[in-house]
Design an enzyme around this catalytic site. Structure first.
Site, PDB file in Angstrom:
ATOM      1  N   LYS A  24       0.833  -1.202   0.000  1.00  0.00           N
ATOM      2  CA  LYS A  24       0.000   0.000   0.000  1.00  0.00           C
ATOM      3  C   LYS A  24       0.869   1.254   0.000  1.00  0.00           C
ATOM      4  O   LYS A  24       0.667   2.161  -0.815  1.00  0.00           O
ATOM      5  CB  LYS A  24      -0.886  -0.036   1.246  1.00  0.00           C
ATOM      6  CG  LYS A  24      -2.100   0.823   1.194  1.00  0.00           C
ATOM      7  CD  LYS A  24      -2.966   0.553   2.445  1.00  0.00           C
ATOM      8  CE  LYS A  24      -3.691  -0.786   2.369  1.00  0.00           C
ATOM      9  NZ  LYS A  24      -4.076  -1.303   3.702  1.00  0.00           N
ATOM     10  N   ARG A  93      -3.139   2.956   8.640  1.00  0.00           N
ATOM     11  CA  ARG A  93      -3.462   1.669   8.017  1.00  0.00           C
ATOM     12  C   ARG A  93      -2.230   0.763   8.004  1.00  0.00           C
ATOM     13  O   ARG A  93      -1.105   1.232   7.851  1.00  0.00           O
ATOM     14  CB  ARG A  93      -3.934   1.895   6.576  1.00  0.00           C
ATOM     15  CG  ARG A  93      -5.024   2.926   6.469  1.00  0.00           C
ATOM     16  CD  ARG A  93      -5.419   3.210   5.032  1.00  0.00           C
ATOM     17  NE  ARG A  93      -6.313   2.188   4.508  1.00  0.00           N
ATOM     18  CZ  ARG A  93      -6.879   2.259   3.297  1.00  0.00           C
ATOM     19  NH1 ARG A  93      -6.602   3.257   2.491  1.00  0.00           N
ATOM     20  NH2 ARG A  93      -7.691   1.309   2.889  1.00  0.00           N
ATOM     21  N   GLY A 102      -5.377 -10.919   7.418  1.00  0.00           N
ATOM     22  CA  GLY A 102      -5.313 -11.272   8.845  1.00  0.00           C
ATOM     23  C   GLY A 102      -4.983 -10.102   9.753  1.00  0.00           C
ATOM     24  O   GLY A 102      -5.142 -10.168  10.972  1.00  0.00           O
ATOM     25  N   MET A 104      -4.688  -5.820  11.088  1.00  0.00           N
ATOM     26  CA  MET A 104      -5.503  -4.645  11.298  1.00  0.00           C
ATOM     27  C   MET A 104      -5.634  -3.890   9.984  1.00  0.00           C
ATOM     28  O   MET A 104      -4.693  -3.803   9.221  1.00  0.00           O
ATOM     29  CB  MET A 104      -4.832  -3.728  12.325  1.00  0.00           C
ATOM     30  CG  MET A 104      -5.766  -2.651  12.808  1.00  0.00           C
ATOM     31  SD  MET A 104      -4.868  -1.321  13.613  1.00  0.00           S
ATOM     32  CE  MET A 104      -4.557  -0.258  12.206  1.00  0.00           C
ATOM     33  N   ARG A 336      -4.013  -0.664  -6.684  1.00  0.00           N
ATOM     34  CA  ARG A 336      -3.365  -1.986  -6.613  1.00  0.00           C
ATOM     35  C   ARG A 336      -3.825  -2.808  -7.806  1.00  0.00           C
ATOM     36  O   ARG A 336      -4.830  -2.478  -8.441  1.00  0.00           O
ATOM     37  CB  ARG A 336      -3.711  -2.708  -5.310  1.00  0.00           C
ATOM     38  CG  ARG A 336      -5.207  -2.877  -5.120  1.00  0.00           C
ATOM     39  CD  ARG A 336      -5.519  -3.463  -3.745  1.00  0.00           C
ATOM     40  NE  ARG A 336      -6.955  -3.332  -3.485  1.00  0.00           N
ATOM     41  CZ  ARG A 336      -7.524  -3.592  -2.314  1.00  0.00           C
ATOM     42  NH1 ARG A 336      -6.781  -3.960  -1.285  1.00  0.00           N
ATOM     43  NH2 ARG A 336      -8.824  -3.473  -2.163  1.00  0.00           N
ATOM     44  N   HIS A 452     -10.489 -43.314  -3.557  1.00  0.00           N
ATOM     45  CA  HIS A 452     -10.789 -43.876  -4.871  1.00  0.00           C
ATOM     46  C   HIS A 452     -11.711 -42.962  -5.663  1.00  0.00           C
ATOM     47  O   HIS A 452     -11.454 -42.615  -6.817  1.00  0.00           O
ATOM     48  CB  HIS A 452     -11.418 -45.258  -4.693  1.00  0.00           C
ATOM     49  CG  HIS A 452     -11.833 -45.876  -5.985  1.00  0.00           C
ATOM     50  ND1 HIS A 452     -13.103 -45.772  -6.488  1.00  0.00           N
ATOM     51  CD2 HIS A 452     -11.127 -46.571  -6.901  1.00  0.00           C
ATOM     52  CE1 HIS A 452     -13.162 -46.402  -7.641  1.00  0.00           C
ATOM     53  NE2 HIS A 452     -11.984 -46.900  -7.923  1.00  0.00           N
ATOM     54  N   SER A 765      10.047 -43.080 -15.827  1.00  0.00           N
ATOM     55  CA  SER A 765       8.860 -42.299 -15.536  1.00  0.00           C
ATOM     56  C   SER A 765       8.578 -42.441 -14.044  1.00  0.00           C
ATOM     57  O   SER A 765       8.391 -43.549 -13.552  1.00  0.00           O
ATOM     58  CB  SER A 765       7.685 -42.819 -16.362  1.00  0.00           C
ATOM     59  OG  SER A 765       6.519 -42.120 -15.997  1.00  0.00           O
ATOM     60  N   CYS A 833       4.536 -39.504 -13.989  1.00  0.00           N
ATOM     61  CA  CYS A 833       3.180 -39.877 -14.414  1.00  0.00           C
ATOM     62  C   CYS A 833       2.270 -40.112 -13.214  1.00  0.00           C
ATOM     63  O   CYS A 833       1.169 -40.604 -13.357  1.00  0.00           O
ATOM     64  CB  CYS A 833       3.211 -41.099 -15.315  1.00  0.00           C
ATOM     65  SG  CYS A 833       3.741 -42.599 -14.482  1.00  0.00           S
ATOM     66  N   TYR A 853       9.234 -34.305 -19.355  1.00  0.00           N
ATOM     67  CA  TYR A 853       7.794 -34.054 -19.418  1.00  0.00           C
ATOM     68  C   TYR A 853       7.138 -34.363 -18.083  1.00  0.00           C
ATOM     69  O   TYR A 853       7.713 -35.046 -17.238  1.00  0.00           O
ATOM     70  CB  TYR A 853       7.133 -34.902 -20.524  1.00  0.00           C
ATOM     71  CG  TYR A 853       7.158 -36.385 -20.248  1.00  0.00           C
ATOM     72  CD1 TYR A 853       6.144 -36.991 -19.507  1.00  0.00           C
ATOM     73  CD2 TYR A 853       8.194 -37.175 -20.713  1.00  0.00           C
ATOM     74  CE1 TYR A 853       6.177 -38.347 -19.223  1.00  0.00           C
ATOM     75  CE2 TYR A 853       8.239 -38.532 -20.438  1.00  0.00           C
ATOM     76  CZ  TYR A 853       7.236 -39.122 -19.697  1.00  0.00           C
ATOM     77  OH  TYR A 853       7.261 -40.454 -19.408  1.00  0.00           O
TER      78      TYR A 853
END
Lengths: 877, 877
Positions: A24, A93, A102, A104, A336, A452, A765, A833, A853
């Site tokens: 801020k 602030r 969380g 003030m 912001r 499952h 893998s 995988c 990958y």
């Protein structure tokens, strides 16, 4: 005076000082710097916050600096703090380097007391305004700084409204407000405090309260959940008050520079004439759309539009701006980056890219992987009211609406005919898959995020709420109850798998959004990413879907589901029960024909891309009916009948194959070692399919993956087996074909001896589902319900290790596997995988290990593609 | 002529050239060197063997060297190879660096043909001898070199005996032998060979046969089993023949310099007058004890005694010597370290140490760990005839005799009264422990070397034969059958757990031998060892036994068995079924009193030594009866009775606690995390016992071990829990006491994050049973019967990884754990408490990791003490 500089005037800061000044404060300073109309003020740094927690009475040490800073503000405003002539009022602030609910938030109108309120009444010419500001200040300060119960003030306020015979606060007359202020002070006194009349004391207590708010339990928890470093600290912003409620030439509002909901490039905001900021939020008066400011205050509107464009260009992102107009003069109180929906995030990013405001990397980094999920599943209208019956675990995202059904067969039958069904079960088993498949969504009372039902649902892209423990299901009666609410079969139920909401009734769904912008964004992501994204797919349909979502290969094609079809399972069972190799081969020959057609379809769908096929993995007893079922079937049969004999043989075999710990049992390549004929059949089917397609001119790239390898001996034996069969088949068909044989890394030992395995394995893998189970010694099925949930709550680990890869343990083994594998076979192809392949943090880890990958369920491919790009850029780590 | 020296005369070699010359050749050369009467000869090296397998027709290349070597032997002997005047005959023998029964052994009398046999007859003045030697040579050569079927020769020999009307070969007259020789040659011709008459050709073929014998399947298998390197190769020994069968001034014999059976320090051997070496072995004539040689040939005897002493002093070990006397002249044909029983090994080692012949390290290295096992269990008289019914797996060593009983309860009852019982079961479960405990031994038809029965039996030091699959047990009839033999209840059975023999009837047992020599040897071993040896013991009795066997601490005291006693199990069950913490605590308070007395006894027994107590480890459902049992019990009860209600609650709890994979389930410290009150109770009991003893002046060293830790969070929480309770208790008793809190390393993750664990863990103990299961992904219970046996047979691993530590995988993780643990906490105490702690190879591995101790079952402590010393010396690696 302290030697460290703890206080910065707005003129001394800039946007890049976020860590020191908080988000801020840095933005206020930046706006000051570029000449925007910001009310004068200063920032006490986050370093001061650290020091506050280290030193006794730190604020006393910097007090002269605070006084000096106030002095500079007095000079700029021409007002005086605590003066009964022209009093300076300020807001105080908090403001950390990242936004943190969380802490003030705000105290407005600080500096008011019995003297200054009179001066304010005089200078504003509005006594009601002055006393209203005063009573608001007492209320806010007492609540936030002194911790006095708000209710007492609210009750007294109600009395004041009654006494004045009005319904709204802003209609309470000045005389009544004066009494109210006196009573408010009494409430504070009754709570054991004396309301400070000295503005300097007010300021000091407010600063103290901001620093204190950094370490409230709520703030600490928030930081933990959101991975915000403990050592950030909060800054304190002290800003001159400006007033939007001094008359009709005043006002206040908030405005987004683009639509936070769709991303459309036009101002999106609202304002109130003659009001303070909190009135906009309170919703008592209906604000007006920002565009109408062009009519009410054309000059101010023009100025605001210019400023909005300026800020957007300056920050190169859509802004969320707070402003106030005091007597015709515009003040910007905050800017912001605006929060936005997934759809807006994508559109804003791509629009700005097209506008030349940002480059492709920046555009990609503007969309969060978690947001992308929103785009891929139907959702509930966020504006609709939800009648939430119970909250379970958000096991598979998206929303689903349908009629409650308790039986998988019924769900399959009715769902198959096009009815919208919600399957409700205590938990699901592999026997319920057809029901899950045909349902819109699934609700289970047991099981966790990786139960499952959850896993299958995510794989299928179906919404799922699992582990809703207070849901008591009566399968016989076909009802379920939560508390005193009972839901019967065929009643409508709505599930929100993204947050776990279970809602009675039928809510509206919103379609997923996968438009051109999103496609382009993901294509840009692919160009940035180092990792490719492949998919786990077991059917041609899955494969096509994966490809449509942008998968560059199949990283895991499981062959066991192929044997579960109604026409195949009996053959599979005969094979399992067979007592000799010869008998087994008779059944395997039948299965081979079926397997070949499976592979043919998948290869065709993935033309030109690699398809990694895992040979049979689960223990054989999984294919047999349960022993109690068999025993029951036996009861009605003549014991000498052929059928009874067959069931007896099946029971005997099921007993023989029974295992204490099937997870650690006779499965994976152990099957291939003891019954090589099974794997040989599968490899024959693969190469028959591949060769036939090759002859048709379709490019096929089959990679054969051996599961559960733990020793070099197994790897060599299985490689030899595949090569032998492949050689025969290629010769038989007269075809040349490139293929690889590799292994899963899913046992700790495989990682430890990866150098030995790589002598024969042509790719690795990482099967991180099983690797997580063996590394932690957790049975996923058991742990979820028994202790894992509580472990996550206790903070044993930050995230459930089945959802987010455990880097120290499982990741450590993957690191060893990669290092050792590359030592033997430089450049060996390595992927993942397990389900982690679709998790952003886990993808970032794979990126750090230079994997080739990640492979995930088709529905997660877009998330993974974006994550891979963000990981390559270092945006996620 | 080759540039490499492939042939060494005896004069050119020595004992330290074993690798090049083979064991036999090196010893012959050494004896030559120190002037002993060895017949002249030479050695073709092991390197020649390698070259033989690399080159085509290698022997042709060295043939001129062979001719030259024969020439030098001719010079030394004055005889000529192939001459019809004074022919030189030789023996040709294989000889690898280590003794290897898989290879070709010996060809004697090489050089004979139709001409030389006449010369031999003439020079020996004994035609019968000459032709007998000739027919033996043809038979041996044809068998070993040409591969002709021996039976044909034996049948023809039988005819010759019949024709001569005699019963023994040595009585067949010369004329008959001449005919025999002709017919033998015909047999060779009929088999498709021409018997070579040229002695040079004979020699060449014999050398070729020796080299060939290195790679017969039998030899390869033998090397594999005995870990003999493939690249050793065999040498060829060519030695001048000397004859012990030329008359009564001739003879031949074998002699041990000390008793191979007891180790007594006196010559132990036998000889035959007028005989060849093979006659001693054949057993047709009864040999005479060596001492009587003093009467028949006093000069030769004296010379032999001197040589025996000389050889023993030279080799500093008991020798096994072959000798021949030819016409009054003594020749030494071979010497080697004599094979001996365990008892002899210990006595010889300690005698030689006392005689000053060897030092303590050498003495210790003379006894093999496997031998030590023989000393600790009753054994069958090795001389007694065995009527083996069936062979199972040698699951737990030692022999047992008793009456067959099929029921564990009956075994417990009758065994408890002193009857000798053999428990026979398809397999055992934890419910059978009381029966195992009271029996002499156990036979199971299922299960492997690490089955429940095997593990428990080894722990108890009871003989066990497991996995005797052909044993068909009929529990109802209380009989078992093997083929057509049926054994009924109460019949006597004898088991040899050291080799798996199952013998019908009652055999005599020999007591184990644990004498002063052995005690002294182990004390010497302790001085050499770097590792301490601790024991796994759960009861005061176990602890006392362990201490008597020399354990220096308790490395693993399991607390779960303590709850299995008849008076405790019901309380434990109430605790498990309890639905609230309060109810649990009521039961825990009762258990605490019982636990305290357990610990009191163990601490007392181990006064002054550390006792490592593992807190509760198994899943809670293990303490509940099986669900089918409970359901059955319910059938006969009024459903509204209190008892029925209680059973219903137990069933519900059992269902709740049921797990798919209990090995990976809700157990270990996961119990302590979710139900801290259980661990708190145990720690209170430990410290109450320890404090009370401390006050009595007994030194107690309690170490508290947390099982199944996988995360730093768990370790910290459990350390805090223990410290908190300990602090309270020490204060309450007003006692000061040193204790440690540590963890098992039994999960791969624990190894990977050992650096984090060591922040709170004060010691590590590698639980290699579970670590092997999780590292390989093997459930021990399941794998043994399903695939592990076949894996060992296939050669997937050299040894069952549950018996011998897998160094690459499990060992790799242990290495990581040790390194990481020491990094955080230098010098942290590290041990092993899995079953591998008693396995020599595994102990050597722990030694290499600089562990502090190994902990094993009390009965294996002596084996481990010796192994630790051998490992420290590098004798076992």
């Amino acid at each position: 005076m302290s030697s460290t500089k703890y206080i910065y005037d707005f003129s001394e800061g800039s946007a890049d000082m976020r860590l020191l000044l908080g988000g801020k404060g840095a933005n206020l300073a930046q706006m000051w710097k570029i000449g925007l109309p910001v009310p004068p003020g200063f920032i006490i740094t986050t370093e001061a916050c650290h020091q506050y927690w280290k030193e006794n009475d730190f604020i006393a040490g910097i007090w002269s600096d605070v006084e000096a800073a106030i002095g500079r503000v007095e000079k700029l405003t021409g007002k005086n703090f605590g003066s009964s002539e022209n009093p300076l009022l300020v807001s105080v602030r908090s403001g950390a380097p990242v936004s943190m609910p969380g802490m003030m938030d705000t105290i407005l109108n600080l500096g008011l007391n019995d003297d200054t309120v009179k001066a304010l009444a005089k200078s504003s010419g509005n006594e009601r305004f002055a006393y209203d500001s005063y009573r608001r200040f007492i209320q806010m300060f007492s609540d936030v700084v002194l911790g006095v119960d708000l209710d007492k003030f609210e009750k007294r306020l109600e009395q004041a409204r009654d006494a004045a015979g009005v319904k709204e606060d802003y209609k309470i007359p000045a005389e009544e407000l004066k009494k109210l202020v006196e009573d408010y002070k009494q409430i504070v006194a009754d709570a054991g405090h004396t309301f400070p009349t000295d503005p300097w004391k007010q300021l000091r207590l407010a600063i103290d309260a901001v620093f204190r708010s950094w370490n409230t339990p709520r703030a600490i928890t928030y930081r933990k959940i959101n991975n915000i470093p403990e050592d950030y600290g909060t800054a304190v912003n002290v800003v001159t008050m400006v007033f939007g409620n001094l008359g009709d030439d005043c006002g206040t509002g908030v405005c987004f520079t683009r639509s936070p909901s769709t991303g459309e490039n036009k101002l999106f905001g609202e304002y109130l004439i003659n009001a303070q900021g909190e009135d906009v939020v309170a919703g008592i008066r209906t604000p007006m759309p920002i565009a109408s400011l062009g009519e009410t205050m054309p000059e101010v509107y023009k100025q605001f539009c210019d400023i909005a464009k300026l800020l957007e260009n300056h920050y190169r992102d859509a802004q969320d701006i707070e402003f106030t107009v005091e007597k015709g003069k515009l003040y910007i109180l905050q800017t912001r980056n605006g929060k936005r929906t997934a759809a807006a995030a994508v559109r804003i990013a791509m629009d700005m890219l097209h506008e030349g405001l940002i480059d492709a990397e920046t555009a990609v980094s503007r969309v969060a992987p978690e947001q992308v999920e929103q785009l891929l599943h139907p959702q509930l209208d966020p504006k609709a009211k939800r009648n939430v019956l119970v909250k379970g675990l958000p096991a598979s995202p998206g929303a689903a609406v349908g009629k409650v059904v308790f039986d998988a067969d019924e769900a399959a039958e009715r769902g198959g005919k096009g009815e919208k069904i919600i399957l409700v079960r205590p938990e699901t088993t592999p026997d319920d898959i057809h029901g899950l498949f045909a349902a819109q969504g699934v609700l289970t009372s047991h099981g966790g995020m990786t139960s499952h039902a959850a896993v299958v649902a995510r794989g299928l892209g179906k919404p799922c709420v699992s582990g809703a423990e207070t849901v008591k299901i009566d399968l016989a009666a076909e009802t379920f109850t939560v508390g005193d609410v009972t839901v019967k079969k065929d009643e409508y139920l709505t599930l929100d798998g993204s947050n776990g909401d279970v809602i009675v009734g039928k809510m509206e769904l919103i379609d997923p959004q996968f438009d051109d912008n999103f496609r382009e964004l993901l294509d840009d992501a692919d160009k940035i990413a180092k990792l490719q994204v492949w998919a786990n797919a077991d059917t041609p349909e899955d494969a096509r879907r994966a490809r449509a979502f942008g998968a560059k290969g199949i990283g895991l094609c499981r062959t066991e589901h192929m044997f579960m079809d109604a026409d195949r399972l009996p053959v599979m069972q005969e094979m399992v029960v067979a007592s000799t190799k010869e008998e087994r081969i008779v059944q395997l020959d039948k299965l081979q024909v079926m397997q070949e057609s499976d592979f043919y379809g998948i290869f065709e769908a993935m033309e030109g891309l690699p398809v990694t096929i895992r040979l049979l993995d689960p223990p054989l007893h999984e294919f047999l009916p349960k022993i109690p079922e068999l025993t029951k079937a036996l009861e009605t049969l003549d014991p000498n009948s052929a059928e009874a004999q067959k069931i007896q043989a099946t029971i005997a075999r099921a007993r023989e194959l029974h295992e204490q710990n099937p997870m650690l049992g006779f499965r994976g390549c152990r099957l291939g070692m003891i019954y090589p004929e099974i794997y040989e059949m599968q490899v024959r089917a693969i190469f028959d399919a591949a060769c036939k397609l090759t002859k048709k001119g379709v490019k096929v790239i089959p990679d054969i993956m051996i599961p559960l390898v733990g020793t070099k001996f197994e790897m060599k034996a299985m490689r030899d087996l595949v090569d032998e069969v492949a050689k025969q088949k290629l010769a038989e068909h007269g075809v040349e074909l490139e293929y690889m044989v590799g292994t899963m890394i899913e046992l700790p030992r495989a990682a430890m001896v990866a150098d030995q395995l790589a002598e024969y394995a042509q790719f690795f893998s990482c099967g991180t589902n099983d690797l997580t189970q063996t590394t932690f010694g957790y049975s996923r099925d058991d742990a979820e319900g028994k202790f894992l949930g509580q472990y996550v709550e206790m903070g044993v680990f930050e995230q459930n290790p089945f959802a987010q890869l455990d880097r120290d343990g499982v990741g450590g083994l993957m690191t060893i596997a990669a290092e050792k594998g590359r030592k033997t076979r430089p450049g060996i192809q390595i992927g993942i995988c397990g389900e982690h392949g679709g998790n952003p943090s886990s993808i970032a880890f794979c990126n750090s290990l230079n994997f080739n990958y990640v492979s995930c369920s088709p529905f997660r491919v877009p998330v993974a593609r974006l994550s891979a790009a963000l990981a390559a850029m270092g945006v996620i780590k």
